[in-house]
Design a protein around this motif. Structure first.
Motif, mmCIF file in Angstrom:
data_model
loop_
_atom_site.group_PDB
_atom_site.id
_atom_site.type_symbol
_atom_site.label_atom_id
_atom_site.label_comp_id
_atom_site.label_asym_id
_atom_site.label_seq_id
_atom_site.Cartn_x
_atom_site.Cartn_y
_atom_site.Cartn_z
ATOM 1 N N TYR A 327 0.697 -1.240 0.514
ATOM 2 C CA TYR A 327 -0.193 0.064 0.236
ATOM 3 C C TYR A 327 1.053 1.243 0.136
ATOM 4 C CZ TYR A 327 -4.418 -2.063 0.258
ATOM 5 O OH TYR A 327 -5.709 -3.281 -0.410
ATOM 6 N N ASN A 328 0.412 1.893 -1.213
ATOM 7 C CA ASN A 328 1.321 3.294 -0.991
ATOM 8 C C ASN A 328 0.916 3.962 -1.789
ATOM 9 O OD1 ASN A 328 2.946 5.392 -3.109
ATOM 10 N ND2 ASN A 328 4.194 3.775 -3.984
ATOM 11 N N ASN A 329 0.808 4.969 -0.911
ATOM 12 C CA ASN A 329 -0.103 6.340 -1.094
ATOM 13 C C ASN A 329 0.268 7.650 -0.663
ATOM 14 O OD1 ASN A 329 1.679 7.392 0.940
ATOM 15 N ND2 ASN A 329 1.007 8.266 2.514
ATOM 16 N N GLY A 330 1.297 7.300 -2.109
ATOM 17 C CA GLY A 330 1.659 8.299 -2.768
ATOM 18 C C GLY A 330 2.843 8.911 -3.311
ATOM 19 N N VAL A 331 3.548 8.712 -1.955
ATOM 20 C CA VAL A 331 4.191 9.211 -1.261
ATOM 21 C C VAL A 331 5.408 7.827 -0.892
ATOM 22 C CG1 VAL A 331 5.440 10.592 0.571
ATOM 23 C CG2 VAL A 331 3.525 11.379 -0.750
ATOM 24 N N LYS A 332 4.900 7.194 -0.187
ATOM 25 C CA LYS A 332 5.889 5.914 0.316
ATOM 26 C C LYS A 332 5.175 4.720 0.657
ATOM 27 C CE LYS A 332 5.057 5.937 5.393
ATOM 28 N NZ LYS A 332 5.563 6.682 6.203
ATOM 29 N N VAL A 333 5.762 3.949 1.117
ATOM 30 C CA VAL A 333 5.053 2.624 1.062
ATOM 31 C C VAL A 333 4.852 2.526 2.798
ATOM 32 C CG1 VAL A 333 5.051 -0.365 1.520
ATOM 33 C CG2 VAL A 333 5.714 1.440 -1.420
ATOM 34 N N VAL A 334 3.533 2.568 3.144
ATOM 35 C CA VAL A 334 3.515 2.220 4.165
ATOM 36 C C VAL A 334 2.993 0.979 4.690
ATOM 37 C CG1 VAL A 334 1.560 3.118 6.183
ATOM 38 C CG2 VAL A 334 1.696 4.042 3.853
ATOM 39 N N PRO A 335 3.708 0.554 5.672
ATOM 40 C CA PRO A 335 3.851 -1.153 6.424
ATOM 41 C C PRO A 335 2.282 -1.216 7.130
ATOM 42 C CG PRO A 335 5.725 0.990 7.585
ATOM 43 C CD PRO A 335 4.476 1.377 6.196
ATOM 44 N N ALA A 336 1.776 -2.130 6.609
ATOM 45 C CA ALA A 336 0.676 -2.778 6.740
ATOM 46 C C ALA A 336 0.424 -3.315 7.502
ATOM 47 C CB ALA A 336 -0.435 -2.616 5.368
ATOM 48 N N PHE A 337 -0.529 -3.560 8.049
ATOM 49 C CA PHE A 337 -0.929 -5.427 8.695
ATOM 50 C C PHE A 337 -2.127 -5.543 8.457
ATOM 51 C CE2 PHE A 337 -3.046 -8.679 11.010
ATOM 52 C CZ PHE A 337 -1.173 -9.299 11.455
ATOM 53 N N LEU A 338 -2.759 -6.189 7.447
ATOM 54 C CA LEU A 338 -4.231 -6.403 6.898
ATOM 55 C C LEU A 338 -4.382 -8.023 6.541
ATOM 56 C CD1 LEU A 338 -2.955 -6.142 2.910
ATOM 57 C CD2 LEU A 338 -3.388 -4.594 4.428
ATOM 58 N N LEU A 339 -5.849 -7.290 7.423
ATOM 59 C CA LEU A 339 -7.088 -8.530 7.586
ATOM 60 C C LEU A 339 -7.711 -9.280 5.802
ATOM 61 C CD1 LEU A 339 -6.267 -6.742 10.571
ATOM 62 C CD2 LEU A 339 -7.822 -8.615 11.243
ATOM 63 N N ASP A 340 -7.951 -10.377 6.199
ATOM 64 C CA ASP A 340 -8.415 -11.599 5.055
ATOM 65 C C ASP A 340 -10.037 -10.754 5.176
ATOM 66 O OD1 ASP A 340 -7.086 -12.421 2.659
ATOM 67 O OD2 ASP A 340 -6.764 -14.353 3.686
ATOM 68 N N PRO A 341 -10.352 -10.011 3.709
ATOM 69 C CA PRO A 341 -11.673 -9.994 3.546
ATOM 70 C C PRO A 341 -12.629 -11.512 3.227
ATOM 71 C CG PRO A 341 -10.722 -9.814 1.662
ATOM 72 C CD PRO A 341 -9.328 -9.739 2.721
ATOM 73 N N VAL A 342 -13.563 -12.110 3.132
ATOM 74 C CA VAL A 342 -14.096 -12.921 2.645
ATOM 75 C C VAL A 342 -15.930 -12.684 2.503
ATOM 76 C CG1 VAL A 342 -15.615 -15.374 3.997
ATOM 77 C CG2 VAL A 342 -13.114 -14.327 5.313
ATOM 78 N N ILE A 343 -15.768 -13.470 0.889
ATOM 79 C CA ILE A 343 -16.921 -13.153 0.540
ATOM 80 C C ILE A 343 -17.754 -14.460 1.266
ATOM 81 C CG2 ILE A 343 -16.100 -15.039 -1.567
ATOM 82 C CD1 ILE A 343 -18.087 -11.649 -2.350
ATOM 83 N N VAL A 344 -19.333 -13.760 1.585
ATOM 84 C CA VAL A 344 -20.867 -13.918 1.674
ATOM 85 C C VAL A 344 -21.404 -13.835 0.489
ATOM 86 C CG1 VAL A 344 -21.875 -14.001 3.925
ATOM 87 C CG2 VAL A 344 -19.844 -13.383 4.005
ATOM 88 N N THR A 345 -22.303 -14.786 -0.048
ATOM 89 C CA THR A 345 -23.158 -15.169 -0.467
ATOM 90 C C THR A 345 -23.934 -15.784 0.673
ATOM 91 O OG1 THR A 345 -22.761 -17.496 -1.162
ATOM 92 C CG2 THR A 345 -22.235 -15.335 -3.118
ATOM 93 N N LYS A 346 -25.549 -16.803 -0.052
ATOM 94 C CA LYS A 346 -26.146 -17.532 0.843
ATOM 95 C C LYS A 346 -25.770 -18.551 0.959
ATOM 96 C CE LYS A 346 -31.536 -18.635 0.218
ATOM 97 N NZ LYS A 346 -32.485 -18.361 -0.354
ATOM 98 N N GLU A 347 -24.985 -19.448 0.104
ATOM 99 C CA GLU A 347 -24.451 -20.020 0.470
ATOM 100 C C GLU A 347 -24.131 -21.035 1.840
ATOM 101 O OE1 GLU A 347 -22.315 -22.387 -3.126
ATOM 102 O OE2 GLU A 347 -23.929 -21.270 -3.953
ATOM 103 N N ASN A 348 -23.253 -19.475 1.517
ATOM 104 C CA ASN A 348 -21.983 -19.747 2.735
ATOM 105 C C ASN A 348 -22.412 -18.697 4.039
ATOM 106 O OD1 ASN A 348 -20.765 -17.351 1.461
ATOM 107 N ND2 ASN A 348 -18.827 -17.848 1.615
ATOM 108 N N ALA A 349 -23.532 -18.216 3.913
ATOM 109 C CA ALA A 349 -23.794 -17.270 5.149
ATOM 110 C C ALA A 349 -23.151 -17.875 6.900
ATOM 111 C CB ALA A 349 -24.723 -16.089 4.652
ATOM 112 N N ALA A 350 -23.748 -18.844 6.763
ATOM 113 C CA ALA A 350 -24.029 -19.736 8.270
ATOM 114 C C ALA A 350 -22.522 -20.177 7.877
ATOM 115 C CB ALA A 350 -24.681 -21.184 8.097
#
Ligand code: BGC
Length: 364
Positions: A327-350
């Motif tokens: 993640y570069n903010n236009g000036v520098k790469v900002v050290p990041a801790f990223l979490l994983d997003p999860v896609i949810v549909t009716k099928e896997n919601a439960a």
């Protein structure tokens, strides 16, 4: 580098921070980010944007509870709905004046905090960008967020999958694209992630954007406001869809997804495949009822906990764990801790919400 944010203005500078001695006869706090931390009951400031979606509403309470439990003094503020940029600037300035050691910022406008984060740096405070990257400045130390580019990719993939499942006999699909607010640095990242998946299908004719509006400037939703998405959807339907079906819509979040669905229904049409993000209660209900197609689970509890853990690590003077330099903010790469997003549909919601006491009952 795939996650470079478009820089529109200019910069300043960050480093590790010499913190001054503490009040009350405590031992002098050593340098943060280096070999020491700061007093365990120091002030931690949290500046959140206006409450445009449930995740922001939840975050405030979670920060207060978590920071209190961690033994910090805390100041959690929301920018007001009107004049929010100025409000947030003033709130951050006050946190600096009050001696906050760490300032966690969910930016209202990530490009307009240069002066305030410069002041934070000058005072020795550490700045953590929360959820939204602060751009065009060197004075942002860390970034904690769900991987926004991945959010966009997942939305693009969900749209394709939803279309194929809902219209097994169609070879081409009519779609429209919506994106977030142009003052939110996340908006282009979500959109770029989605377009990485969708653009090849637009190019080969599988997807037809009937309005022709594929540029982020045309698809943007000012202020992430549902009424803006709803009126754009109405305009598109009236202007481009007479005698045509609308099969799918890329919506960047749940609030806008529901507004788009409202517009489509009031035009007397079937609900198309509509993506979302945030796992808002009303959208999870809509997904279970077979209307909205997908959302993204970005568990606010996990993100807030991660931000507080960073503050605790800094307090102890230990090194912050990061897992991304993308993640570069236009000036520098900002050290990041990223979490994983999860896609949810009716099928896997439960399964996706099985550990969420609020959402899990909705999937039964
Ligand atoms: C957040 C989304 C949210 C949007 C509108 C974005 O920056 O990442 O989760 O839907 O802002 O509030």
């Amino acid at each position: 580098m795939k996650k470079i944010l478009l820089a529109t203005t200019t910069v300043a500078a960050i480093t590790a921070l010499a913190l001054s001695g503490c009040a009350g006869g405590r031992e002098e706090a050593p340098e943060a980010g280096g070999d020491g931390g700061f007093a365990a009951d120091s002030l931690i400031g949290v500046a959140l944007p206006d409450k445009t979606s449930e995740n922001w509403v939840l975050a405030g309470g979670l920060f207060e509870d978590g920071l209190k439990e961690a033994g910090f003094e805390y100041d959690v503020q929301y920018a007001g709905a009107s004049n929010a940029v100025k409000d947030q600037q003033d709130q951050i300035s006050a946190m600096v004046t009050n001696g906050a050691k760490v300032i966690i910022i969910g930016a209202k406008d990530g490009g307009q905090l240069g002066t305030q984060v410069q002041a934070a740096k000058d005072s020795g405070a550490i700045v953590i960008a929360y959820d939204r990257l602060i751009v065009d400045t060197e004075n942002v130390d860390y970034y904690v967020a769900f991987d926004n580019f991945k959010v966009g990719e997942l939305q693009g993939e969900a749209l394709l999958e939803g279309l194929a499942a809902k219209f097994p006999d169609k070879k081409t699909y009519n779609i429209e694209l919506f994106s977030g607010s142009s003052d939110d640095s996340n908006a282009p990242v979500f959109f770029d992630g989605a377009m990485k998946v969708l653009q090849p299908k637009i190019d080969d004719g599988t997807l037809v954007v009937v309005s022709g509006q594929t540029d982020i400037k045309q698809t943007a939703t000012a202020g992430w406001k549902p009424e803006n998405a709803q009126s754009r959807a109405e305009t598109l339907l009236q202007g481009s869809y007479s005698g045509k079906d609308l099969d799918g819509v890329l919506s960047p979040n749940d609030t806008l997804a529901r507004a788009i669905i409202t517009a489509v229904k009031s035009d007397g049409r079937d609900v198309p495949v509509v993506t979302g993000q945030d796992s808002e209660v009303e959208s999870v209900k809509s997904i279970m009822a077979g209307e909205q197609y997908s959302t993204i689970n970005k568990d606010t509890r996990l993100l807030v906990a991660q931000a507080i853990e960073m503050a605790q690590t800094l307090q102890k003077g230990e090194e912050i764990a990061t897992n991304s330099d993308e993640y570069n903010n236009g000036v520098k790469v900002v050290p990041a801790f990223l979490l994983d997003p999860v896609i949810v549909t009716k099928e896997n919601a439960a399964d996706a919400y099985k550990n969420d006491p609020k959402l899990s009952p909705l999937t039964k």
